[in-house]
Design an enzyme around this catalytic site. Structure first.
Site, PDB file in Angstrom:
ATOM      1  N   ARG A  67       1.135   5.380  -6.458  1.00  0.00           N
ATOM      2  CA  ARG A  67       0.433   4.450  -5.553  1.00  0.00           C
ATOM      3  C   ARG A  67       1.156   4.434  -4.209  1.00  0.00           C
ATOM      4  NH1 ARG A  67       0.281  -1.277  -8.040  1.00  0.00           N
ATOM      5  NH2 ARG A  67      -1.022  -0.112  -9.521  1.00  0.00           N
ATOM      6  N   HIS A 111       5.063   1.864  -8.887  1.00  0.00           N
ATOM      7  CA  HIS A 111       4.090   2.954  -8.801  1.00  0.00           C
ATOM      8  C   HIS A 111       4.387   3.872  -7.608  1.00  0.00           C
ATOM      9  CE1 HIS A 111       0.899   2.109 -11.793  1.00  0.00           C
ATOM     10  NE2 HIS A 111       1.229   0.830 -11.626  1.00  0.00           N
ATOM     11  N   ASP A 118      -0.705   3.381 -15.197  1.00  0.00           N
ATOM     12  CA  ASP A 118      -1.526   2.363 -15.864  1.00  0.00           C
ATOM     13  C   ASP A 118      -2.557   3.093 -16.708  1.00  0.00           C
ATOM     14  OD1 ASP A 118      -0.200   0.289 -14.516  1.00  0.00           O
ATOM     15  OD2 ASP A 118      -1.625   0.321 -12.855  1.00  0.00           O
ATOM     16  N   GLU A 180       1.996  -6.814 -18.455  1.00  0.00           N
ATOM     17  CA  GLU A 180       0.745  -6.048 -18.433  1.00  0.00           C
ATOM     18  C   GLU A 180       0.770  -4.979 -19.521  1.00  0.00           C
ATOM     19  OE1 GLU A 180       0.152  -6.410 -13.569  1.00  0.00           O
ATOM     20  OE2 GLU A 180       0.888  -4.534 -14.443  1.00  0.00           O
ATOM     21  N   HIS A 183       0.775  -1.098 -18.363  1.00  0.00           N
ATOM     22  CA  HIS A 183       1.698  -0.642 -17.319  1.00  0.00           C
ATOM     23  C   HIS A 183       2.958  -0.033 -17.942  1.00  0.00           C
ATOM     24  CE1 HIS A 183       3.630  -1.478 -13.209  1.00  0.00           C
ATOM     25  NE2 HIS A 183       4.664  -1.139 -13.972  1.00  0.00           N
TER      26      HIS A 183
END
Length: 201
Positions: A67, A111, A118, A180, A183
């Site tokens: 990301r 990320h 994910d 999460e 993740h």
């Protein structure tokens, strides 16, 4: 960085941030294409997970990988815009938007190191008739305690499915973020202090 499809050409992907189906409700800055890039060692580890799962009639579905830092900054700007609650019903129905910064949306994301992914787990139908995601209790990017990997409010079946994913990923060295269930990070693939901002193209 390598494209995971260079190692697993038919891996299932649904890169939400390249389109509007995400918690911001719009394509995210930095995602010019729906691609999954990872540091080479992280991609190779994910390939090992996928290979092992296929022997058991299961596969992965990837939602996000590397990301860009500019995307993380776009998330933070979105979180500060308290008037924009278009996606509240789908992504944070039980929380006020002002509560999202911190545990759910961080100003710096792992990320951006290229070692975090994910994803979810799918069970495949015998005879090559496709694969379906397992019931994990929430969708991707559902900001709520129910999304915690060991949430006591998840059903026993959902908790068992989450643990299947934890076990599969841990076998290749990935560590789950407890907030999460989707993740995972490969710590050995992340360079300390290094954040990337190359657009996904």
């Amino acid at each position: 960085m390598v494209d995971i499809r260079d190692l697993v050409p038919d891996i299932e992907e649904s890169i939400h941030y390249a389109g509007s189906d995400n918690f911001t409700g719009a394509p995210v800055d930095g995602y010019a294409a729906p691609r999954c890039y990872l540091r080479t060692s992280a991609a190779q580890a994910l390939q090992r997970v996928e290979t092992a799962l296929r022997k058991d009639g299961m596969r992965l579905m990837v939602w996000d990988c590397y990301r860009p830092a500019r995307a993380v900054q776009a998330f933070v700007r979105w979180a500060h815009d308290l008037a924009d609650v278009r996606t509240k019903a789908l992504h944070y129905p039980n929380l006020d938007k002002s509560a999202l910064l911190g545990d759910y949306i961080a100003p710096i994301s792992g990320h951006s190191k290229g070692a975090t992914v994910d994803l979810t787990l799918m069970r495949c139908v015998p005879g090559g008739k496709g694969c379906l995601p397992l019931d994990m209790g929430t969708d991707f990017d559902f900001f709520d305690p129910l999304a915690n990997t060991d949430s006591p409010t998840a059903t026993p079946g959902q908790r068992a499915n989450r643990q299947r994913l934890v076990k599969a990923m841990a076998a290749a060295g990935f560590v789950n973020y407890p907030q999460e269930w989707w993740h995972y990070t490969l710590p050995s693939a992340a360079e300390p202090g290094v954040i990337y901002d190359v657009p996904v193209e």
